[in-house]
Design a protein around this motif. Structure first.
Motif, PDB file in Angstrom:
ATOM      1  N   ASN A   1     -25.682  -8.238  14.921  1.00 34.45           N
ATOM      2  CA  ASN A   1     -26.300  -8.623  13.514  1.00 34.45           C
ATOM      3  C   ASN A   1     -26.796 -10.010  13.706  1.00 34.45           C
ATOM      4  OD1 ASN A   1     -26.865  -8.812  10.479  1.00 34.45           O
ATOM      5  ND2 ASN A   1     -25.949  -6.537  10.466  1.00 34.45           N
TER       6      ASN A   1
ATOM      7  N   HIS B   1     -29.566  -3.996   2.945  1.00 40.43           N
ATOM      8  CA  HIS B   1     -30.462  -3.249   3.681  1.00 40.43           C
ATOM      9  C   HIS B   1     -29.777  -2.239   3.878  1.00 40.43           C
ATOM     10  CE1 HIS B   1     -30.997  -6.945   5.823  1.00 40.43           C
ATOM     11  NE2 HIS B   1     -30.423  -7.336   5.875  1.00 40.43           N
TER      12      HIS B   1
ATOM     13  N   SER C   1     -20.898   3.441  10.817  1.00 39.73           N
ATOM     14  CA  SER C   1     -22.331   2.880  10.314  1.00 39.73           C
ATOM     15  C   SER C   1     -23.362   4.595  10.663  1.00 39.73           C
ATOM     16  CB  SER C   1     -23.201   1.783  10.665  1.00 39.73           C
ATOM     17  OG  SER C   1     -24.321   2.458   9.711  1.00 39.73           O
TER      18      SER C   1
ATOM     19  N   ASN D   1     -25.774  -2.947  17.959  1.00 38.20           N
ATOM     20  CA  ASN D   1     -26.845  -3.905  17.936  1.00 38.20           C
ATOM     21  C   ASN D   1     -26.498  -5.488  17.286  1.00 38.20           C
ATOM     22  OD1 ASN D   1     -28.460  -2.642  19.205  1.00 38.20           O
ATOM     23  ND2 ASN D   1     -29.867  -1.581  17.712  1.00 38.20           N
TER      24      ASN D   1
ATOM     25  N   THR E   1     -23.126   3.261   5.664  1.00 36.51           N
ATOM     26  CA  THR E   1     -21.814   2.521   6.281  1.00 36.51           C
ATOM     27  C   THR E   1     -20.003   2.403   5.298  1.00 36.51           C
ATOM     28  OG1 THR E   1     -24.481   1.452   7.296  1.00 36.51           O
ATOM     29  CG2 THR E   1     -21.828   0.258   6.889  1.00 36.51           C
TER      30      THR E   1
ATOM     31  N   PHE F   1     -27.163   1.462   9.895  1.00 39.96           N
ATOM     32  CA  PHE F   1     -27.798   0.822  11.463  1.00 39.96           C
ATOM     33  C   PHE F   1     -26.548   1.007  12.362  1.00 39.96           C
ATOM     34  CE2 PHE F   1     -24.807  -1.714   9.122  1.00 39.96           C
ATOM     35  CZ  PHE F   1     -24.034  -2.195  10.114  1.00 39.96           C
ATOM     36  N   ASP F   2     -27.617   0.773  13.559  1.00 40.65           N
ATOM     37  CA  ASP F   2     -26.427   0.912  14.763  1.00 40.65           C
ATOM     38  C   ASP F   2     -25.291  -0.300  15.369  1.00 40.65           C
ATOM     39  OD1 ASP F   2     -25.585   0.484  17.993  1.00 40.65           O
ATOM     40  OD2 ASP F   2     -27.674   0.878  18.119  1.00 40.65           O
ATOM     41  N   THR F   3     -24.564  -0.017  15.132  1.00 38.55           N
ATOM     42  CA  THR F   3     -22.932  -1.149  15.073  1.00 38.55           C
ATOM     43  C   THR F   3     -22.724  -2.119  16.603  1.00 38.55           C
ATOM     44  OG1 THR F   3     -21.384   0.373  15.570  1.00 38.55           O
ATOM     45  CG2 THR F   3     -21.985   0.077  13.221  1.00 38.55           C
TER      46      THR F   3
ATOM     47  N   SER G   1     -26.066   7.163   9.421  1.00 39.68           N
ATOM     48  CA  SER G   1     -27.615   7.381   8.401  1.00 39.68           C
ATOM     49  C   SER G   1     -27.157   8.331   7.195  1.00 39.68           C
ATOM     50  CB  SER G   1     -28.384   9.501   9.662  1.00 39.68           C
ATOM     51  OG  SER G   1     -27.903  10.084   9.882  1.00 39.68           O
TER      52      SER G   1
END
Length: 287
Positions: free
Chosen positions: A242, A203, A272, A240, A277, A236-238, A274
């Motif tokens: 996983n 990912h 994390s 949200n 991470t 990624f948006d931490t 853009s």
């Protein structure tokens, strides 16, 4: 009257009568000439006989001994019950850890086989053969039912896995360590980092080809062991949750490890954005 003749405080009856010789017939008249008084005595310091002191001392020691025995008995009984409960919880946690590892292994193997299939579909037979060769050695280590492995073994496993995935995606990677960290004599739970590294590949940098990079760090911080996995993926948006099975199982595993190794807390931190991470796993007082 000197009160020092009294040994104890209290009320005394004082009888006063004439100091004369009473004949037998007059004995019955003694009471007529006798005066009785009640005298209350309060001594500054009590005087006890040796027998009384010994008796009181034995009573005190017996009382203390009995109280200590009762306290010790119930304390030991309570501690024994607590130890049994803790041992049961620990055994339950170990069984759950084994179950999670048994779930992680097929998950990893399935993903690896998908990689081989992908190379074969591209008709990249040479790389598929190299991939399969590394996969065979990696499989033997992954299926080994050992709860703890050395950091050097973990490094070799991650090396094999990353070299295997390099054949598919072409990214770069590094595995660095503190100079004062003994990899051969430092053990950690097996397959602890692999799900995070796999997530970084799939990912994080799988779409970046040769521009992708993963850095793994083994760092000694006083008595703590810090393990970092850093990638330069899209992040990624931490916030949200996983849904990846490997990460979900790993998070559950860390919770269980904390219930088994209560003196060595496992702390997971994820940063994390853009630009990439960073996964940090701290093993407190592990070294």
């Amino acid at each position: 009257m000197n009160k020092n003749i009294f040994k104890k405080s209290g009320d005394y009856e004082i009888s006063i009568q004439p100091l004369i010789k009473w004949n037998t017939s007059a004995t019955k008249d003694i009471d007529k000439y006798t005066s009785r008084y009640t005298l209350s005595i309060t001594l500054d310091q009590e005087n006890y006989s040796k027998k009384e002191l010994l008796t009181y001392t034995l009573i005190v020691f017996f009382s203390i001994g009995l109280a200590s025995f009762i306290i010790l008995y119930f304390s030991k009984k309570r501690n024994k019950k607590k130890l049994v409960e803790n041992e049961q919880q620990k055994n339950t946690a170990k069984l759950q850890l084994s179950l999670i590892r048994s779930q992680l292994n097929p998950h990893f193997l399935f993903n690896a086989l998908s990689g081989i299939q992908n190379l074969m579909n591209k008709n990249d037979i040479d790389n598929a053969n190299k991939y399969l060769s590394k996969f065979a050695r990696l499989t033997r280590n992954v299926l080994d039912d050992t709860e703890l492995i050395s950091l050097s073994q973990e490094k070799n496993l991650l090396d094999d896995y990353l070299q295997m995935e390099q054949l598919r995606f072409g990214f770069k990677y590094e595995i660095n360590q503190s100079g004062d960290l003994d990899l051969d004599n430092t053990d950690i739970p097996s397959m602890l980092l692999q799900p995070f590294v796999e997530n970084a590949v799939k990912h994080g940098i799988s779409q970046k080809a040769s521009e992708g990079k993963i850095v793994i760090e083994f760092i000694k911080q006083a008595s703590n062991l810090l393990l970092n996995i850093i990638d330069n993926g899209n992040g990624f948006d931490t916030k949200n949750k996983n849904d990846g099975l490997g990460l979900l199982l790993t998070e559950r595993r860390i919770t269980l490890l904390n219930s088994v190794y209560k003196e060595n807390h496992f702390t997971l931190a994820i940063q994390s954005n853009s630009n990439g991470t960073k996964i940090s796993l701290t093993l407190t007082d592990w070294l």
